[in-house]
Design an enzyme around this catalytic site. Sequence first.
Site, PDB file in Angstrom:
ATOM      1  CE  LYS A  35      -3.955   1.902   2.703  1.00 38.00           C
ATOM      2  NZ  LYS A  35      -5.039   1.660   3.809  1.00 38.00           N
ATOM      3  CB  SER A 112      -8.017   3.243   2.706  1.00 36.92           C
ATOM      4  OG  SER A 112      -7.259   2.672   3.659  1.00 36.92           O
ATOM      5  CB  SER A 136      -8.442   0.438   5.540  1.00 32.93           C
ATOM      6  OG  SER A 136      -8.990   1.539   5.605  1.00 32.93           O
TER       7      SER A 136
END
Length: 399
Positions: A35, A112, A136
Site C-alpha cells: 500500500k 482504503s 481498511s
Amino acid sequence: MPTETFRSAFVPHDLAAPVAGASTGPLAGLSVAVKDMYDIAGERTGGGNPDWLAAHPPATAHSAVVAKLLAAGATITGKTVCDEFFFSVAGVNAHYGTPLNPRAPGRIPGGSSSGSASAASAGACDVAIGSDTGGSVRVPSAFCGLYGIRPTHGRVDLAGAMAMAPSFDVGGWMATAPGVFRALGRVLLDHHTAPARIEKLIVLDDAFTQADEDVATLVQDALDTMSGTLPAATHGAIAPEGFDPWREAFRIIQGREIWRVYGDFVETRRPRFGPGVRERMEFAATVTEAAAEAAYAVKAAAFAWIRSVAKPGTVLALPTVPCIAPRADAPQELLESFRVRVMRLTCTAGMAGLPQVTIPVGTLAGCPVGLSFIGWAGGDEALLDLAVRLAPFVGAGAE
C-alpha cells in the site's frame, strides 16, 4: 487476468523495478504488493493524494514492514492505490481511479487498501500489504474474496508508514492462499503473543442484524457448515447500547487524530480532495477537544467491556461487511450510507484494539461475502491458524 486490472491496482509513480529481498527466508520466492503509505527507500510515498506526493521527497529508508518483508526473502513488486489519507472504506480515488474488483466486476473493491486487495485478488502478487483503521483491510478483503487480517493494535511496527488515526491504526495483509496468509504473521507480528486454544465461539446476533438478510443467512450457513471444526456456538450481543455510540465515538476520535496528523498540511498546502474525503476532512477540522475527550471516554469503556468478553480462548463471529460490494458508479450518498453501515460492524475490533480475520465463505449475485472472527489481544496467531483450518470450507455458500 487482463492487464487493465493489474494496472488499476498500482500507483502511476510505481517502482521502476521490483525490490528483491534476501535469497533465503520464510517468504523467499513470494511477491508482495505494498500500500502507498509504507516507505520504500528511494521511492515517494503518496498516501493516495498527489499533492502530498509532490510535497515530499523520496524516502531515505525502508519502513519497518518493508524491511522485514525483504529480510524474509519477499520481493516487493509495486505500490498500490489507496483512498486519500486512508479516509474511506469504499476504495474510490478521484485522482488515480478506482482499482478494479476482479471478483465482482463493475463493483467497488473496498478501501482504503483498495489497490492491495485488487492486486492480490487478480493474482498480481502472492500477498498484499494494507493497513486497517476502520476496516481498511477487512472490507476490501471481503469484497475481493480474500483472507485478510487486522492484527492486535501495536503488533505490527508502523515505523516509516503514514499515520491516519494512531489510536486505531494497524498494519495488515491479505492473500488468496491460507498458507501464505499465515506465513506473513511469523514475519510481521511482534513477540507480544498470547497463545490459547480456541474453546469458545460467540455468534454476535446484534452484528448479524446489521447485515442484509441474504448476507446474514449465507454467513450463518457457513458457520453451520464449519460446526465440526469450531467450538459449540453460543449466541449473544456485544454492544449493550447498540453500535452507534461506538461508531460515533470512533468517528470523532478518527477525525480528531487525522487532523492532528495532517491539519497543518491541509491548511497550508490546500490539497485537492475527492468527494467524500473532502467532507470528512472538513468535519475533522471542527472536532473540539471537549468532543474528543467525551469520545475517548466512550472508547475506554468499550475497550474494557469488549475485552472482558473476548478473553483468551474466545472468538466472536460476525459478518465482515453488511452487504455485497456496491456498484462502482454508485452515487456519493449511497457510499456515505454504506460507510455508516460498515462502521457499525468494524468498530468493535477497532475500539478494543483486537485482532480480526475475515475469510471468503461464498458469493451472492456473483459477489464475495466474508465471515469474520474477532479474537483476544495477542490472539493473532490463533486466528491465522483458524483461517487455515477452515480453508476446506472457503467458497461454500449461495450464488
